[in-house]
Design an enzyme around this catalytic site. Structure first.
Site, PDB file in Angstrom:
ATOM      1  N   ASN A  30       0.733  -1.232   0.198  1.00 18.16           N
ATOM      2  CA  ASN A  30      -0.016  -0.082  -0.177  1.00 18.16           C
ATOM      3  C   ASN A  30       0.950   1.124  -0.064  1.00 18.16           C
ATOM      4  OD1 ASN A  30      -1.738   1.955   0.452  1.00 18.16           O
ATOM      5  ND2 ASN A  30      -2.307   1.436   2.449  1.00 18.16           N
ATOM      6  N   TRP A  31       1.027   1.942  -1.302  1.00 14.54           N
ATOM      7  CA  TRP A  31       1.892   2.935  -1.282  1.00 14.54           C
ATOM      8  C   TRP A  31       1.121   4.038  -0.717  1.00 14.54           C
ATOM      9  CZ3 TRP A  31       4.212   2.678  -7.063  1.00 14.54           C
ATOM     10  CH2 TRP A  31       4.966   1.499  -7.240  1.00 14.54           C
ATOM     11  N   LYS A  32       0.199   4.364  -0.451  1.00 19.16           N
ATOM     12  CA  LYS A  32      -0.396   5.639   0.387  1.00 19.16           C
ATOM     13  C   LYS A  32      -0.115   6.764  -0.606  1.00 19.16           C
ATOM     14  CE  LYS A  32      -0.223   3.183   4.883  1.00 19.16           C
ATOM     15  NZ  LYS A  32      -0.006   3.398   6.127  1.00 19.16           N
ATOM     16  N   HIS A  44      -9.588   1.278   4.826  1.00 17.67           N
ATOM     17  CA  HIS A  44      -8.257   1.400   5.554  1.00 17.67           C
ATOM     18  C   HIS A  44      -8.448   2.309   6.885  1.00 17.67           C
ATOM     19  CE1 HIS A  44      -4.033   2.438   6.508  1.00 17.67           C
ATOM     20  NE2 HIS A  44      -3.695   1.312   5.746  1.00 17.67           N
ATOM     21  N   GLU A  48      -6.402   4.648   7.869  1.00 15.51           N
ATOM     22  CA  GLU A  48      -6.458   6.087   7.716  1.00 15.51           C
ATOM     23  C   GLU A  48      -7.673   6.368   6.896  1.00 15.51           C
ATOM     24  OE1 GLU A  48      -2.866   5.470   5.546  1.00 15.51           O
ATOM     25  OE2 GLU A  48      -1.786   4.935   7.176  1.00 15.51           O
ATOM     26  N   GLU A 103      -5.483  -4.959  10.610  1.00 19.24           N
ATOM     27  CA  GLU A 103      -4.265  -4.147  10.857  1.00 19.24           C
ATOM     28  C   GLU A 103      -4.493  -3.246  12.328  1.00 19.24           C
ATOM     29  OE1 GLU A 103      -2.193  -2.706   6.979  1.00 19.24           O
ATOM     30  OE2 GLU A 103      -4.005  -1.574   7.033  1.00 19.24           O
ATOM     31  N   GLY A 155       2.483   2.240  10.782  1.00 19.97           N
ATOM     32  CA  GLY A 155       3.352   3.431  10.690  1.00 19.97           C
ATOM     33  C   GLY A 155       4.331   3.812  11.731  1.00 19.97           C
ATOM     34  N   SER A 209       3.317  -2.202  10.243  1.00 18.01           N
ATOM     35  CA  SER A 209       4.822  -2.415  10.249  1.00 18.01           C
ATOM     36  C   SER A 209       5.557  -3.463  10.148  1.00 18.01           C
ATOM     37  CB  SER A 209       5.423  -1.864  12.056  1.00 18.01           C
ATOM     38  OG  SER A 209       4.967  -0.507  12.003  1.00 18.01           O
ATOM     39  N   GLY A 225       2.830  -1.187   4.186  1.00 21.47           N
ATOM     40  CA  GLY A 225       2.900   0.323   3.907  1.00 21.47           C
ATOM     41  C   GLY A 225       4.544   0.875   3.610  1.00 21.47           C
ATOM     42  N   GLY A 226       5.106   1.228   4.577  1.00 27.73           N
ATOM     43  CA  GLY A 226       6.233   1.801   4.580  1.00 27.73           C
ATOM     44  C   GLY A 226       7.272   1.068   3.894  1.00 27.73           C
TER      45      GLY A 226
HETATM   46  P1  PGA Z   1       2.912   0.184   7.582  1.00 27.19           P
HETATM   47  O1  PGA Z   1       1.391   0.439   7.107  1.00 27.19           O
HETATM   48  O2  PGA Z   1       3.389  -1.090   7.103  1.00 27.19           O
HETATM   49  O3  PGA Z   1       3.581   1.276   7.207  1.00 27.19           O
HETATM   50  O4  PGA Z   1       2.895   0.134   9.057  1.00 27.19           O
HETATM   51  C1  PGA Z   1       0.492  -0.682   6.893  1.00 27.19           C
HETATM   52  C2  PGA Z   1      -0.756  -0.186   6.324  1.00 27.19           C
HETATM   53  O5  PGA Z   1      -1.349   0.894   6.448  1.00 27.19           O
HETATM   54  O6  PGA Z   1      -1.357  -0.719   5.552  1.00 27.19           O
END
Ligand code: PGA
Length: 260
Positions: free
Chosen positions: A9-11, A96, A98, A168, A174, A214, A235-236
């Site tokens: 997930n590149w956000k 998600h 977010e 999640e 993050g 993470s 994500g990251g």
């Molecule tokens: P993260 O993000 O790996 O940076 O914690 C995961 C996500 O939001 O899907």
């Protein structure tokens, strides 16, 4: 054993189409034709067409990061399922944290989006998970129950079997804090139990439930080895091809070894 799905997930990253194409290229070249685990990437909407071209000939799925429940009309700023399909998407991330916490998205809205996604044959990745306060208040299962029953309402067992879930924990996204394999497995077992109750054992056994929060190259093997963890939403670490490929490799190792 369910085939693992490792999704990136590149956000809101990266900021240019050149950088996005280079990242997709790096993942494509590193993965080659391997299909022992499923892989997908979710770049920002505006790069999807370009990235679909980059991914041509590779088994990597292309995912939207969200979509609207209507197919077209006067909905400024929204993107629809048919549009995602038209630019080459195979998957779409829904609900998600977010969006649930940042944009106030409700489980009822996620449910409407989910039905629209299934209607155009996108594979939905539906995210659920508790905040830190909810975990500390021992509300994790109550929150998961609300999100599962609200987001997945009205699905047939056959439809459910085609939905990917992503557990999640919000406090792990993050932050560099990862749920321990025991914490993650406990939540996944609860989710599998709920699926069994509502959709039956055969369907529950087919649903892919990813862990997200993470996930990094150095913790991927232990997390992916848990019996009810069927992949990762990353994500990251998905923003560096080498890290994302290392997580995919962890999935391949676990797949080759098998799990009970
Ligand atoms: P993260 O993000 O790996 O940076 O914690 C995961 C996500 O939001 O899907």
């Amino acid at each position: 054993m369910r085939t693992l799905l490792i999704a990136g997930n590149w956000k809101l990253n990266p900021t240019t189409v050149e950088a996005a194409s280079a990242l997709a290229e790096g993942v494509k070249n590193g993965l080659g034709a391997a299909t022992d685990v499923h892989v997908a990437i979710a770049p920002p909407f505006v790069f999807l067409t370009q990235i679909d071209g980059v991914l041509s000939g590779s088994p990597i799925g292309l995912s939207g990061q969200d979509m609207y429940w209507e197919n077209s009309g006067a909905f400024t700023g929204e993107i629809s399922g048919p549009m995602l399909v038209d630019v080459g998407c195979t998957h779409v991330i829904l609900g998600h944290s977010e969006r649930r916490h940042g944009q106030g998205e409700t489980s009822a809205q996620v449910n409407a989006k989910l039905k629209a996604a299934l209607g155009v044959k996108l594979i939905p990745i539906v995210c659920i998970g508790e905040t830190k306060d909810e975990r500390l208040a021992e509300q994790t299962e109550a929150v998961l129950l609300e999100q599962l029953s609200g987001s997945l309402a009205g699905l047939s067992p056959e439809e459910m079997a085609g939905v990917v879930l992503a557990y999640e924990p919000v406090w792990a996204i993050g932050t560099g804090l990862t749920a321990s394999p025991e914490q993650a497995q406990a939540a996944h077992a609860y989710i599998r139990g709920w699926l069994t109750q509502v959709f039956g054992e055969a369907t529950a056994a087919r649903v892919v439930v990813q862990y997200g929060g993470s996930v990094k190259p150095d913790n991927a093997v232990e997390l992916l080895s848990c019996p009810d963890i069927d992949g990762a939403l990353v994500g990251g670490a998905a923003l560096k091809a080498a890290d994302f490929l290392a997580i995919i490799k962890a999935g391949q190792e676990v797949t080759a070894r098998g799990k009970s």
